[in-house]
Write a protein that holds these residues in place. Structure first.
Motif, PDB file in Angstrom:
ATOM      1  N   LYS A  92       0.850  -1.201   0.000  1.00  0.00           N
ATOM      2  CA  LYS A  92       0.000   0.000   0.000  1.00  0.00           C
ATOM      3  C   LYS A  92       0.878   1.239   0.000  1.00  0.00           C
ATOM      4  O   LYS A  92       2.059   1.183   0.337  1.00  0.00           O
ATOM      5  N   VAL A  93       0.279   2.378  -0.349  1.00  0.00           N
ATOM      6  CA  VAL A  93       0.980   3.658  -0.232  1.00  0.00           C
ATOM      7  C   VAL A  93       1.378   3.836   1.228  1.00  0.00           C
ATOM      8  O   VAL A  93       0.571   3.601   2.131  1.00  0.00           O
ATOM      9  N   GLY A  94       2.634   4.183   1.450  1.00  0.00           N
ATOM     10  CA  GLY A  94       3.151   4.353   2.800  1.00  0.00           C
ATOM     11  C   GLY A  94       3.922   3.144   3.304  1.00  0.00           C
ATOM     12  O   GLY A  94       4.612   3.231   4.312  1.00  0.00           O
ATOM     13  N   SER A  95       3.803   2.010   2.603  1.00  0.00           N
ATOM     14  CA  SER A  95       4.570   0.823   2.983  1.00  0.00           C
ATOM     15  C   SER A  95       6.046   1.032   2.664  1.00  0.00           C
ATOM     16  O   SER A  95       6.393   1.732   1.716  1.00  0.00           O
ATOM     17  N   ILE A  96       6.911   0.388   3.436  1.00  0.00           N
ATOM     18  CA  ILE A  96       8.347   0.404   3.151  1.00  0.00           C
ATOM     19  C   ILE A  96       8.709  -0.975   2.625  1.00  0.00           C
ATOM     20  O   ILE A  96       8.357  -2.001   3.226  1.00  0.00           O
ATOM     21  N   VAL A  97       9.368  -0.993   1.467  1.00  0.00           N
ATOM     22  CA  VAL A  97       9.699  -2.250   0.809  1.00  0.00           C
ATOM     23  C   VAL A  97      11.179  -2.318   0.461  1.00  0.00           C
ATOM     24  O   VAL A  97      11.823  -1.295   0.238  1.00  0.00           O
ATOM     25  N   LEU A  98      11.699  -3.536   0.441  1.00  0.00           N
ATOM     26  CA  LEU A  98      13.028  -3.803  -0.085  1.00  0.00           C
ATOM     27  C   LEU A  98      12.797  -4.493  -1.426  1.00  0.00           C
ATOM     28  O   LEU A  98      12.038  -5.463  -1.502  1.00  0.00           O
ATOM     29  N   VAL A  99      13.416  -3.965  -2.471  1.00  0.00           N
ATOM     30  CA  VAL A  99      13.219  -4.488  -3.825  1.00  0.00           C
ATOM     31  C   VAL A  99      14.555  -4.935  -4.389  1.00  0.00           C
ATOM     32  O   VAL A  99      15.552  -4.206  -4.288  1.00  0.00           O
ATOM     33  N   ARG A 100      14.566  -6.119  -4.969  1.00  0.00           N
ATOM     34  CA  ARG A 100      15.708  -6.588  -5.761  1.00  0.00           C
ATOM     35  C   ARG A 100      15.173  -6.813  -7.157  1.00  0.00           C
ATOM     36  O   ARG A 100      14.100  -7.401  -7.337  1.00  0.00           O
ATOM     37  N   VAL A 137      10.469  -8.842  -3.679  1.00  0.00           N
ATOM     38  CA  VAL A 137       9.994  -7.699  -2.899  1.00  0.00           C
ATOM     39  C   VAL A 137       9.703  -8.182  -1.493  1.00  0.00           C
ATOM     40  O   VAL A 137       8.957  -9.150  -1.308  1.00  0.00           O
ATOM     41  N   LEU A 138      10.309  -7.522  -0.521  1.00  0.00           N
ATOM     42  CA  LEU A 138      10.039  -7.820   0.884  1.00  0.00           C
ATOM     43  C   LEU A 138       9.330  -6.628   1.492  1.00  0.00           C
ATOM     44  O   LEU A 138       9.793  -5.489   1.377  1.00  0.00           O
ATOM     45  N   LEU A 139       8.215  -6.886   2.124  1.00  0.00           N
ATOM     46  CA  LEU A 139       7.448  -5.837   2.790  1.00  0.00           C
ATOM     47  C   LEU A 139       8.047  -5.656   4.183  1.00  0.00           C
ATOM     48  O   LEU A 139       7.915  -6.521   5.044  1.00  0.00           O
ATOM     49  N   LEU A 140       8.787  -4.540   4.375  1.00  0.00           N
ATOM     50  CA  LEU A 140       9.468  -4.288   5.644  1.00  0.00           C
ATOM     51  C   LEU A 140       8.536  -3.642   6.672  1.00  0.00           C
ATOM     52  O   LEU A 140       8.655  -3.886   7.859  1.00  0.00           O
ATOM     53  N   HIS A 141       7.650  -2.776   6.198  1.00  0.00           N
ATOM     54  CA  HIS A 141       6.690  -2.110   7.075  1.00  0.00           C
ATOM     55  C   HIS A 141       5.398  -1.944   6.292  1.00  0.00           C
ATOM     56  O   HIS A 141       5.387  -1.338   5.219  1.00  0.00           O
ATOM     57  N   LYS A 142       4.342  -2.509   6.824  1.00  0.00           N
ATOM     58  CA  LYS A 142       3.042  -2.439   6.153  1.00  0.00           C
ATOM     59  C   LYS A 142       2.280  -1.240   6.680  1.00  0.00           C
ATOM     60  O   LYS A 142       2.181  -1.040   7.899  1.00  0.00           O
ATOM     61  N   ASN A 143       1.755  -0.426   5.761  1.00  0.00           N
ATOM     62  CA  ASN A 143       0.952   0.729   6.141  1.00  0.00           C
ATOM     63  C   ASN A 143      -0.503   0.288   6.198  1.00  0.00           C
ATOM     64  O   ASN A 143      -1.042  -0.194   5.207  1.00  0.00           O
ATOM     65  N   ARG A 144      -1.135   0.442   7.339  1.00  0.00           N
ATOM     66  CA  ARG A 144      -2.532   0.060   7.597  1.00  0.00           C
ATOM     67  C   ARG A 144      -2.677  -1.420   7.536  1.00  0.00           C
ATOM     68  O   ARG A 144      -3.016  -2.205   6.925  1.00  0.00           O
TER      69      ARG A 144
END
Length: 144
Positions: A92-100, A137-144
């Motif tokens: 979601k918008v606001g999520s923090i992701v790690l992308v390779r 893609v790793l979801l590091l912080h999920k928004n909402r």
């Protein structure tokens, strides 16, 4: 000074970013614009395009650029159909992701037609949008 998303000349990249915009094109196709986790101060009259151009272009350092991550067939091959769709649902918008992934030429990138290409330092042949086709893609912080 805007941060570099990855070292100049890289084709396989890894970055961490904040999802600033997401566009779901199909069940298994998602485009995300990423900005740095620490967003630099923005001008009060900044346009939406400017607000997404918070990286320094790795191949034309004087240009600000946008990083657009494409999640599609490659993610589906790695995760399977159901897990890929679930991942895309959770970003979601606001999520923090790690992308390779790998850098891909943006189809809307301007092409230099000048007979003398020595003026490439002006950045005129560089796209302001850099596409990254996501392998992981790793979801590091999920928004909402």
């Amino acid at each position: 000074q805007l941060p570099l998303p990855w070292p100049p000349g890289s084709s396989e990249v890894q970055l961490v970013g904040l999802v600033a915009q997401r566009r779901r094109m199909a069940k298994l196709l998602l485009f995300c614009s990423l900005v740095p986790e620490s967003v630099p101060p923005l001008p009060a009259d900044g346009t939406a395009a400017y607000v997404r151009r918070l990286w320094r272009h790795p191949d034309a350092a004087q240009l600000p650029c946008e990083v657009q991550v494409i999640l599609g067939k490659t993610i589906e091959r790695h995760l399977g159909r159901d897990r890929a769709a679930a991942l895309m649902d959770h970003i979601k918008v606001g999520s923090i992701v790690l992308v390779r992934g790998r850098v891909q030429q943006n189809p809307a990138a301007p092409q230099s037609h000048a007979p003398d290409s020595s003026s490439s330092s002006s950045g005129s042949s560089c796209s302001r949008v850099i596409d990254v086709v996501a392998d992981e893609v790793l979801l590091l912080h999920k928004n909402r």
